[in-house]
Design an enzyme around this catalytic site. Structure first.
Site, PDB file in Angstrom:
ATOM      1  N   GLU A  86       1.057  -0.621   0.034  1.00 44.28           N
ATOM      2  CA  GLU A  86      -0.237   0.062   0.178  1.00 44.28           C
ATOM      3  C   GLU A  86       1.155   1.603   0.048  1.00 44.28           C
ATOM      4  O   GLU A  86       1.706   1.355   0.939  1.00 44.28           O
ATOM      5  CB  GLU A  86      -1.189  -0.147   1.205  1.00 44.28           C
ATOM      6  CG  GLU A  86      -1.673   0.792   1.228  1.00 44.28           C
ATOM      7  CD  GLU A  86      -2.081   2.204   1.343  1.00 44.28           C
ATOM      8  OE1 GLU A  86      -1.884   3.387   0.763  1.00 44.28           O
ATOM      9  OE2 GLU A  86      -1.284   2.649   2.733  1.00 44.28           O
ATOM     10  N   CYS A  93      -1.880   9.285   2.647  1.00 43.81           N
ATOM     11  CA  CYS A  93      -1.866   8.493   1.256  1.00 43.81           C
ATOM     12  C   CYS A  93      -3.531   8.824   0.627  1.00 43.81           C
ATOM     13  O   CYS A  93      -2.972   8.558  -0.893  1.00 43.81           O
ATOM     14  CB  CYS A  93      -1.452   6.715   1.312  1.00 43.81           C
ATOM     15  SG  CYS A  93      -2.532   5.888   2.420  1.00 43.81           S
TER      16      CYS A  93
END
Length: 277
Positions: free
Chosen positions: A49, A83
């Site tokens: 990720e 993010c």
């Protein structure tokens, strides 16, 4: 659990051990590339990720109350150090002026200070390097022709602070449109057609999440299918849900976290073909 100040050395040793079966990492794309190279020696299963460069698209038919609220959540959760934070805000030309004015007013009303103080909305960034990087990205955009509506200047005094900032007239060659800002800076860019903004939104090595605000269901579905991202938020700035698969495409990652799909990342499937006597 292993705590260390030498994470690179410790992780390298763990990945080299033949007992290690799986690597799951959440962090930057740059570090993810290094870990993937190290994981290749033992052919480890990996889940990555990684970084993002999320586009947030506001169409002319959007409910602007919903769009402004959603943009504030998508941009300012964890003061932009996320993010999945909105990195680039694209607004269709007929509503560009109104959206920009309302969004800039909301950003300018946020207070900056030590996170434990009462009434503070925006605390310090994680370290000096982050504050310096954001300062340089904003300075680069301004030098190339962008205008600052709110913020844009690092405050005097100690601490890794940067004020909520809104930029307009941002040129396409500005570095902050390519880099993951990871802070409270929002560049606003206008668009005139869905094809135009789709191409701009997809013009990045990242593909973690995208956001779309529209009241037209068909339009929302076209963006959902056309955006090169692992996740899309439609008329909402908060997409995280433990029951949903979380993850990106392109250089934003491999695999999913959470939900049934996230569990599958840790399972091996065995096929047995059996003849009984």
């Amino acid at each position: 659990m292993v705590t260390t100040k030498r994470s690179g050395e410790v992780v390298s040793a763990l990945l080299a051990d033949r007992r290690t079966r799986k690597l799951s990492f959440t962090g930057s794309t740059e570090v993810g590339r290094v870990l993937l190279r190290q994981a290749a020696d033992n052919v480890l299963r990996t889940s990555m990720e990684l970084g993002g460069n999320a586009a947030l698209i506001v169409c002319a038919d959007a409910d602007l109350d919903v769009a402004v609220d959603g943009a504030m959540v998508a941009k300012m959760r964890n003061i932009g150090e996320s993010c999945i934070a909105a990195n680039r805000i694209y607004v269709e030309e007929p509503v560009r002026e109104e959206f920009t004015a309302r969004f800039a007013e909301r950003m300018g009303a946020l207070s900056v200070g030590h996170g434990l103080d009462d009434g503070v909305d925006v605390g310090a960034l994680i370290d000096e390097a982050s504050a310096t990087k954001i300062d340089e990205l904003v300075a680069d955009a301004v030098a190339r022709g962008a205008r600052v509506l709110v913020g844009g200047k690092r405050p005097d005094g100690p601490g890794h602070f940067y004020p909520p900032t809104v930029l307009v007239d941002v040129p396409e060659d500005a570095r902050l449109l390519e880099a993951e800002i990871f802070g409270p800076v929002a560049p606003i860019i206008s668009f005139t057609s869905d094809d135009e903004v789709m191409a701009k939104a997809n013009d990045t090595e990242h593909g973690l999440v995208g956001y779309v605000f529209t009241r037209d269901l068909q339009r929302a579905l076209r963006f959902t299918e056309g955006l090169e991202t692992g996740m899309v938020g439609v008329n909402r700035g908060l997409i995280s849900d433990p029951s949903a698969p979380f993850g990106g495409v392109k250089q934003s990652g491999i695999g999913k976290e959470g939900s049934h799909e996230g569990i599958l990342e840790y399972l091996d499937v065995t096929y047995a073909a059996i003849d009984l006597p």
